[in-house]
Motif scaffolding. Sequence first.
Motif, PDB file in Angstrom:
ATOM      1  N   CYS A 970      84.219  54.091  57.746  1.00 39.47           N
ATOM      2  CA  CYS A 970      83.480  52.943  57.230  1.00 39.47           C
ATOM      3  C   CYS A 970      82.273  53.455  56.438  1.00 39.47           C
ATOM      4  O   CYS A 970      81.588  54.387  56.868  1.00 39.47           O
ATOM      5  CB  CYS A 970      83.034  52.069  58.402  1.00 39.47           C
ATOM      6  N   ARG A 987      83.381  45.092  61.872  1.00 39.04           N
ATOM      7  CA  ARG A 987      82.081  44.891  62.517  1.00 39.04           C
ATOM      8  C   ARG A 987      80.961  44.897  61.487  1.00 39.04           C
ATOM      9  O   ARG A 987      80.093  44.027  61.466  1.00 39.04           O
ATOM     10  CB  ARG A 987      81.866  45.982  63.585  1.00 39.04           C
ATOM     11  N   CYS A 988      80.998  45.916  60.609  1.00 39.31           N
ATOM     12  CA  CYS A 988      79.921  46.053  59.638  1.00 39.31           C
ATOM     13  C   CYS A 988      79.895  44.878  58.654  1.00 39.31           C
ATOM     14  O   CYS A 988      78.822  44.406  58.268  1.00 39.31           O
ATOM     15  CB  CYS A 988      80.026  47.373  58.899  1.00 39.31           C
TER      16      CYS A 988
END
Length: 995
Positions: A970, A987-988
């Motif tokens: 990521c 998530r990010c």
Amino acid sequence: MLTYLSLNRRSILTLNNTVRNINRFKTQKTNDYSKTLNLPNSGKFELSMKKICETEEQIKKIANFDSLYDWQVKNRSDRPRFTLHDGPPYANGDIHIGHMVNKVLKDIYSRFKLLAGYQVNYIPGWDCHGLPIELNAIKSLKKTSSKKSKNQPDISLNKSTPLEIRKFASDYAKSCIQIQMDSFKQMNLMADWSKIYKTIDTNFMCKELDLFYSLYENKLIYRDYMPVYWSVSSQTALAEFELEYNPEHKSNALYVAYELIQYSSDIKKLLKSDQKLFAPIWTTTPWSLPCNKAIAYNPLLKYGLLETTENKAYLIENDLISQVIEKVPFFKDSKRLDVLIDGNLLSGSKYTSPFSESSEILLPLLPSDHVGSKQGTGLVHIAPALGQDDFKIALKNNLPTNCVIDELGRYTDDDQILNKFELNGKLALDQQTANTIKKILKDAILNEHVHVHSYPYDWRTKKPCIIRSSMQWFIDTNRLKEKALEVLKNIKIRPNNVSNSMITTLSSRPYWCISRQRSWGLPIPCLYDSKDKDKKTPILDIKLIEKVKELIKEDGNIDFWWSDRHDKKLLEAIGKDESFTISKSRDIFDIWFDSGSSFNSVLGDTKTADLYCEGVDQFSGWFQASLLLSIGLNNTSPYKSLLVHGFVVDEQNRKMSKSIGNVIEPLQAVKGVPNKLPHAGLDTLRFWIAHEYYKPQIQIGGQILEKFIKRVFEMRSVLRFIVGNLNDWDHLEQNKISYEKLLPIDKFILAKLKNLTDSVYQNYDDMNLSKSINLVENFFLSQISSFYIKSIKDRLYCDGKDSLERRSAQTALYHILIKTLLMIGPVMPHLAEEAFHYSILKKLNPDVNSSLFRSNFEYKCNLEWENKKIEDLFDLVEVMRNKFYEQVQSDNSAIYEIDLECDRNLYDLLEVYNKETGSLNWLNECFGCANINLKLKDSSYDKNVINHDIKSFNVSFALNAKKLDNKHSCARCRKFNCDQNGQLCERCKKVIQIA
Ligand SMILES: [Zn+2]
């Protein structure tokens, strides 16, 4: 490749690398996600220790160390009290590193008790009287007088008046106190330096006289004529603990044979008709032979006979005969007679001595069980006033016990034999005297040789002592010993391995001579009738003591004792008028009586301290003197516990000495010396002391300090990480997460924290300081640094600022910060206060005076933190983790995914946590892997399966690590869970949208 989130499990996390990586991350232009991360900010809490002394000085000011003692006296009056009684250092010269060890240990305990909620009572003191100061004052004055005018008084040992000496000694002691106090102040110890005690304070002296009189009244103190260790070089009696034994002392020993004139007819029968019989003795003090008054034998031993060619027979203890033949060439050709004589047959025998007024005067052989069969001849020369056993035998057999050696070590004028041989006035220990004695003994000497043995020396002048009888004051230790030994059983002594030393030294103590014949001390305040030439009957009563105390308070000192200024008042006090001529006592108290009485002068009504803390040598010194005096006065111990430390040596285990050039001054050790000692700072020295104090030899040197600096640095790094990651907390209640909502790993670390805190507190309290600080250090390194911080960093940096996941980790960090500061605070107060002041703790306690040591934080942890279940679970996690690491070897664990096949038990267990927290992310973070696939497998396992039986669990699993070759990291959090390069993970994406 950025690695700040990757886990390097095999080495202890070095957080300065993390910082470097964060900085690299920030400067990378291609990626601007850095601004969306919650990066730590530790503000003024710098990582580097290069200017640690400056930092510590600042912290001292910010945390107001100088007023801390006074603050707690005023603000803690409702708390339980902890009394630490300061053993007074000797007010002579500057301090050495041993003083630092001592004062810091005391400070560690004061600060521990303060943090534990007590009010601390600690008054620093100084021991001011005594010979070393007297000699130093004289020496200093000699130097100044040789530089300055000739009109200065000439203060030498014998010429100066007591009042002159006392003036200089007093000034000297006071100046030394100032020098030492300035050094102590630089150690930032918790004390009020305006309230100290000195053994020359008027109050101290008055209390000491009270104690003395009380013991005198109870007949625990008496005056007697006795043989005592005497220092000719200092011209005074010495106590046992003022002796230093030199194991290499060389004595010119003699074998001397005395002719027996009268002896039992049973012995006569064993000899030829014209055979002469001799009694050989062996002595290491030939200077005492002119004072020979008897020969002692042991009636229980057997004696044999050696016959020489000259038709002489020599009586020697049977077991010693071969030793004597070996050592004395005179007996080389002698013949051993086949006889065995009972010792008791020697009763009534008499001999003649070359040191005799006439050959007709015969001297006795006397029985004594002190005569042994290990060395010598089994026949012992007796000089009544010059040895302890000699003295006892003389008293028992009515021999004269007058001492014919004066205070300067010369033979006196009042002995006819000495006068006859013109020895009067001669120095006994002089070589010329030795030659004269040998000339007189002539043929009686069988052998002369050098004997190397352990011999008592004056600990200050380093010159050999003699034993000499004189009138002295004694404490009846025999009456106190038994009670003292009984009381000792209830005293906590640490470290454990030294606790017997006190019993051994106390049991072997023969008596305590408390009088000295010098000028710089507190006089033993009694009077004598001038007609009482030998000063055998002291005039001493309560009225005299009260008068002396009154005059001390009036004058501010007791110098009047050495003038006739108040003599009239003293006479009035004992109810006499001026027609009565008195002489004042010329004895002063032994300084061990001064300092030993400090419990009575300093500790107020309780007269008992919770703790005495000194070097191991004080078992025969201050610990013992204090105990004996307290037993005498109150029938109880002046201390409840003793903490004992060793001596400081260099890195090669050598004693520090100016001649070797290995002396390390305390402040040099703190601030460093170019090319010799690193810049360590006070806390590193304190950390070193806390670790090493209990060793008999405490090593210090450049390399050792470097190691300790590194260790302190590692702990500092961890604290700084915690401080930095809590920086966005502003409202405690809003930011903190309740216990039940915490993530499993956060609960786990709190369970560990509770166990640790309990154990550390207990070890501090039980005075196992070294163990205590070791536990904290291990927790920092093995739990926090290499496991916990690594596991939670992703959550802290990359999850949403206010997310439960991040706040959960912060909540744990908040508790860890407070508890660890309490745990390291006593040992490293500057570091602990630095963390307090540059963290949210100060923000949350904004009062100007707030500081760690003034806080109400408690060692006691929340009971709910105790969580056996979670600890067991993490024991299991560790087993799984090790299995995983075995498979990935040295590869980056972040690019691996785990297939975890579990049996029903484990599957259900993990599912519970899966549901509770919504994911298995907490387990991922423990492994530092990309993902975990949990699978249930009911069928049997292959050989990779681990059967695990930990406490409440009985589980089995198969773990398989798979490298994610098709995954990319990521762009924000670097986790390997994106399908393409430069992407953001789910998530990010969420976090950034929310942000
Ligand atoms: Zn991400």
